[in-house]
Scaffold this active site. Structure first.
Site, PDB file in Angstrom:
ATOM      1  N   HIS A 155      33.068 -57.772   8.609  1.00  0.00           N
ATOM      2  CA  HIS A 155      33.732 -56.630   7.983  1.00  0.00           C
ATOM      3  C   HIS A 155      33.914 -55.549   9.025  1.00  0.00           C
ATOM      4  CE1 HIS A 155      34.401 -53.161   5.309  1.00  0.00           C
ATOM      5  NE2 HIS A 155      34.847 -54.053   4.450  1.00  0.00           N
TER       6      HIS A 155
ATOM      7  N   SER B 251      45.197 -50.702   1.311  1.00  0.00           N
ATOM      8  CA  SER B 251      45.722 -50.368  -0.017  1.00  0.00           C
ATOM      9  C   SER B 251      45.369 -48.941  -0.426  1.00  0.00           C
ATOM     10  CB  SER B 251      45.213 -51.366  -1.062  1.00  0.00           C
ATOM     11  OG  SER B 251      43.808 -51.471  -1.048  1.00  0.00           O
TER      12      SER B 251
ATOM     13  N   HIS C 163      44.379 -58.465   4.162  1.00  0.00           N
ATOM     14  CA  HIS C 163      43.734 -57.555   3.209  1.00  0.00           C
ATOM     15  C   HIS C 163      43.450 -58.311   1.911  1.00  0.00           C
ATOM     16  CE1 HIS C 163      42.360 -54.016   1.340  1.00  0.00           C
ATOM     17  NE2 HIS C 163      43.507 -53.421   1.035  1.00  0.00           N
TER      18      HIS C 163
ATOM     19  N   ASP D 292      34.885 -61.298  -0.295  1.00  0.00           N
ATOM     20  CA  ASP D 292      35.814 -62.410  -0.461  1.00  0.00           C
ATOM     21  C   ASP D 292      35.141 -63.779  -0.353  1.00  0.00           C
ATOM     22  OD1 ASP D 292      38.139 -60.715  -0.665  1.00  0.00           O
ATOM     23  OD2 ASP D 292      37.913 -60.355   1.481  1.00  0.00           O
TER      24      ASP D 292
ATOM     25  N   ARG E 118      28.781 -56.297  -2.601  1.00  0.00           N
ATOM     26  CA  ARG E 118      29.712 -56.896  -3.564  1.00  0.00           C
ATOM     27  C   ARG E 118      29.563 -58.418  -3.577  1.00  0.00           C
ATOM     28  NH1 ARG E 118      35.200 -54.509  -1.388  1.00  0.00           N
ATOM     29  NH2 ARG E 118      34.201 -55.311   0.511  1.00  0.00           N
TER      30      ARG E 118
END
Length: 438
Positions: free
Chosen positions: A319, A242, A272, A374, A328
């Site tokens: 990742h 993105s 994504h 996520d 995060r």
């Protein structure tokens, strides 16, 4: 415009331009890295071939926003009255200027964004006319393009603006788009999931609280979660799909609306931005497979191996860059420990955090067995009532615009050219290798 913000950026530009010029003049032929055949075929992983000013991802530390880690941002950035998480507006200021803003500066910026936030009636009509069966991300991309009619950059370019003014036009578009995206997103949520019922925007609120209230959520805890969500999903350096799509399309001098729509289309991909809802579906599947049993190390280990032995991956773990637990993920876990420590789904996520890395390390096929962002976000959203999984990526898109557009302003301030890397065919690669080995 918030003159304080524009002035703060303007003062930084000459120094940054001078630094870039000095680096290019003295070290222009310095090799930053190489590209192997494997990297060329493998998504250009780790190829150092672009600049991106607003954030940097370290394999061990995780993301830094203008040099600040997530815990440092949580500590230093201004917060809403009564809130405990940083304001998205304060992160926008940080990414654009490199400086921690004052409360006064953020009050001024919030007022400016509030004045920009009202959607044109024609745009509302476009969004409301979209089929309810259309995916929310398709609607968000269309809504973003519908806003393009107000692009300052497009209008100024058609009137013959000069190159040194591009960044100012991009800044205008960035602030207006960032201000309007929450209402576009909330309207999509209302139309698709709530029968068209939407709480009117209240521009006097901060971005996170206003977005949450427009969606119909009045819980102050959820407002704080929305602020945290918008902050931590905003930027992750420039190589992800993105952010790179926005940077790439923007390099053609496509205005921030066109560029953001392109980035949103990339974010909609299953590899994504759709990852968080896939993680949630997997966690729900694990809960179902437990058939009422309490999650234990033994039964979760067995379920994880069943997943891997069936040829599937464990979503939410690993990742492309990180080699430790994603910060995060950590900040979301801390939020959950504070606000929902006894929630059954959170307890399951916590137990998976203990089990999955060990299973993946034993399997030996992944470089990073640790959870990413996520692995946690879906469970938090479900707890506060946002159960519409197809909508999660829309929230991600509202957030990602903050970071990628802040960098786009700097791309124009630094006069970066249109991107045009060299590609090769498989035949050309083979010919090169044969010539080198002859």
């Amino acid at each position: 415009m918030s003159t304080g913000l524009k002035d703060a950026i303007s003062k930084k530009i000459p120094e940054m331009q001078s630094e870039v010029k000095d680096i290019r003049e003295k070290h222009g032929n310095k090799v930053l890295g190489t590209c192997t055949v494997t990297q060329a075929y493998g998504g250009m992983r780790s190829v150092k071939c672009m600049t991106y000013e607003t954030s940097l991802l370290d394999p061990i530390e995780g993301i830094r926003f203008r040099g600040y880690t997530i815990p440092e941002c949580q500590d230093k950035l201004p917060k809403a009255k009564g809130g405990s998480e940083p304001l998205p507006e304060s992160l926008l200021w940080l990414l654009l200027t490199g400086d921690i803003p004052t409360n006064k500066q953020i009050d001024e910026l919030r007022k400016d964004l509030g004045k920009r936030s009202e959607l044109p009636k024609g745009v509302i009509k476009v969004i409301d006319s979209l089929p309810k069966s259309m995916h929310p991300m398709t609607q968000l991309s269309i809504g973003t393009l519908a806003l393009q009619q107000d692009s300052v950059m497009a209008s100024a370019y058609n009137k013959g603006t000069t190159k040194n003014k591009y960044w100012e036009h991009y800044l205008e578009d960035t602030l207006t788009l960032v201000a309007r995206l929450p209402e576009v997103a909330a309207r999509i949520y209302a139309n698709k999931f709530k029968g068209g019922k939407m709480t009117p925007s209240n521009p006097s609120l901060d971005m996170g609280a206003n977005y949450a209230k427009m969606m119909g959520y009045d819980d102050p805890e959820f407002h704080d979660l929305m602020r945290l969500y918008l902050v931590i999903h905003s930027d992750h350096e420039g190589g992800n799909v993105s952010a790179h799509a926005i940077k790439l399309v923007g390099s053609a001098l496509s205005d921030p609306y066109y560029s953001t729509s392109a980035g949103l289309n990339g974010l909609a991909g299953p590899l994504h931005g759709l990852a968080n809802q896939e993680v949630l579906r997997w966690i729900k599947g694990v809960k179902s497979d437990l058939k009422g049993q309490e999650p234990t190390t033994e039964n979760l280990t067995e379920l994880c191996w069943n997943q891997l032995n069936s040829g599937k991956v464990i979503p939410g773990y690993g990742h492309a860059v990180l080699r430790k637990t994603d910060p995060r993920y950590v900040c979301q876990r801390e939020f959950a420990l504070k606000h929902l420590p006894n929630d059954a789904m959170f307890k399951l996520v916590s137990k998976l955090y203990e089990v999955v890395p060990k299973v993946l390390e034993e399997q030996g096929k992944v470089k990073n067995p640790w959870p990413n962002v996520d692995a946690h976000s879906g469970v938090l959203l479900q707890y506060y009532g946002v159960v519409e999984e197809d909508y999660y990526t829309v929230m991600f898109g509202v957030s990602r615009a903050i970071g990628a557009l802040a960098n786009l302003v700097w791309d124009r301030a630094l006069g970066l050219p249109i991107e045009r890397p060299k590609s090769m065919t498989t035949g050309a690669i083979r010919k090169l290798l044969e010539a080198e080995s002859a």
